[in-house]
Design a protein around this motif. Structure first.
Motif, PDB file in Angstrom:
ATOM      1  N   GLN A 222      77.173  40.937  62.924  1.00  0.00           N
ATOM      2  CA  GLN A 222      76.702  41.317  64.280  1.00  0.00           C
ATOM      3  C   GLN A 222      75.176  41.458  64.277  1.00  0.00           C
ATOM      4  O   GLN A 222      74.494  40.983  65.184  1.00  0.00           O
ATOM      5  CB  GLN A 222      77.318  42.663  64.698  1.00  0.00           C
ATOM      6  N   ALA A 223      74.646  42.141  63.274  1.00  0.00           N
ATOM      7  CA  ALA A 223      73.197  42.365  63.218  1.00  0.00           C
ATOM      8  C   ALA A 223      72.462  41.032  63.063  1.00  0.00           C
ATOM      9  O   ALA A 223      71.466  40.769  63.745  1.00  0.00           O
ATOM     10  CB  ALA A 223      72.864  43.303  62.063  1.00  0.00           C
ATOM     11  N   GLU A 224      72.990  40.179  62.196  1.00  0.00           N
ATOM     12  CA  GLU A 224      72.357  38.874  61.955  1.00  0.00           C
ATOM     13  C   GLU A 224      72.373  38.022  63.233  1.00  0.00           C
ATOM     14  O   GLU A 224      71.385  37.376  63.561  1.00  0.00           O
ATOM     15  CB  GLU A 224      73.108  38.158  60.807  1.00  0.00           C
ATOM     16  N   GLU A 225      73.488  38.053  63.934  1.00  0.00           N
ATOM     17  CA  GLU A 225      73.604  37.224  65.147  1.00  0.00           C
ATOM     18  C   GLU A 225      72.504  37.592  66.152  1.00  0.00           C
ATOM     19  O   GLU A 225      71.832  36.726  66.712  1.00  0.00           O
ATOM     20  CB  GLU A 225      74.986  37.435  65.797  1.00  0.00           C
ATOM     21  N   VAL A 226      72.307  38.894  66.340  1.00  0.00           N
ATOM     22  CA  VAL A 226      71.326  39.302  67.351  1.00  0.00           C
ATOM     23  C   VAL A 226      69.897  39.103  66.825  1.00  0.00           C
ATOM     24  O   VAL A 226      69.012  38.668  67.568  1.00  0.00           O
ATOM     25  CB  VAL A 226      71.576  40.759  67.812  1.00  0.00           C
ATOM     26  N   CYS A 227      69.679  39.398  65.553  1.00  0.00           N
ATOM     27  CA  CYS A 227      68.324  39.185  65.010  1.00  0.00           C
ATOM     28  C   CYS A 227      67.952  37.699  65.083  1.00  0.00           C
ATOM     29  O   CYS A 227      66.812  37.347  65.382  1.00  0.00           O
ATOM     30  CB  CYS A 227      68.225  39.707  63.576  1.00  0.00           C
TER      31      CYS A 227
END
Ligand code: PEP
Length: 247
Positions: free
Chosen positions: A181-186
């Motif tokens: 999730q964090a990677e997708e948004v970053c």
């Protein structure tokens, strides 16, 4: 190659004496120069912490600033006040400021521009609430927040801006976004920077993840391809912060 950056947001915690004790306890434990390390105490602790970090690779940031130069703005702090002390970074638009102090995307943009004018490195916070995530608008929202924050910022300056993706539902809750999730948004944030400027600028900008980062999850998060470190709240008030930096 982007250098990782780990920043501690101490929020409204610590007296000047306690702040010095904390930073002194971190100094010996931080054993890497491969990461940019920043601590962000309250305004009243800045002087003491700046003194305490002299000779180390720990930089100091403020948690906020105003977008005017000086004048009748009771209670506010100007960028020049910060730079004259030796402050290098400033957190802008933290979700707590958006939520409790009426900060908007527009004030975030004004502050970002003013920080850059004064050679402060802005750490611009973006992120969605749980309701927004459940509505499926996370990416749209952070793209919008990022675009407005960077309005009128030129390409060279944009490369030095740090953007912190902080899902509001993960801040101070112990609920961390998954690595994916964090990677997708970053990645989405980096992509929008590339769209506004170009791929070179998108590749240069550093995107942090923030939201219940701790010594146990930092390594996996910071090893994701588009996560360049973290903005850490609760765990930055403890010696655990050193372990996060040394991830
Ligand atoms: C923050 O406030 O920026 C933050 C990420 O807090 P915490 O690490 O406590 O979730």
């Amino acid at each position: 190659m982007r250098k990782k950056i780990v920043a501690g947001n101490w929020k409204m915690n610590k007296t000047p004496k306690q702040a010095v004790e904390l930073v002194n306890s971190l100094k010996d434990k931080i054993n890497t120069s491969a990461v940019d390390v920043v601590v962000c105490p309250t305004f009243v602790c800045l002087q003491a912490v700046l003194e305490a970090v002299k000779g180390t690779n720990i930089a100091v940031g403020a948690q906020n600033m105003y977008f005017e130069e000086n004048g009748a703005y009771t209670g506010e702090i100007s960028p020049e006040m910060l730079t004259s002390m030796g402050v290098k970074y400033v957190i802008i638009g933290h979700s707590e400021r958006r939520q409790y102090f009426a900060e908007t995307n527009e004030t975030v943009n004004k502050k970002t521009l003013k920080a850059i004018e004064h050679k402060l490195i802005p750490i611009v916070c973006v992120g969605e609430s749980l309701a927004e995530r459940e509505q499926g608008i996370t990416i749209d929202l952070v793209r919008l927040q990022t675009k407005i924050a960077l309005k009128d910022v030129n390409k060279e300056d944009a490369k030095n801006v740090v953007i912190a993706y902080e899902p509001i539902w993960a801040i101070g809750t112990g609920k961390t976004a998954t690595n994916e999730q964090a990677e997708e948004v970053c990645k989405a944030i980096r992509d929008v920077v590339s769209e506004i400027y170009d791929v070179e600028t998108g590749d240069a900008v550093r995107v942090q993840y923030g939201g219940s980062v701790n010594a146990g999850n930092a390594n996996a998060l910071f090893n994701m391809g588009n996560i360049d470190g973290g903005l850490v709240g609760g765990a930055s008030l403890k010696e655990e912060f050193a372990s996060i930096v040394n991830y």
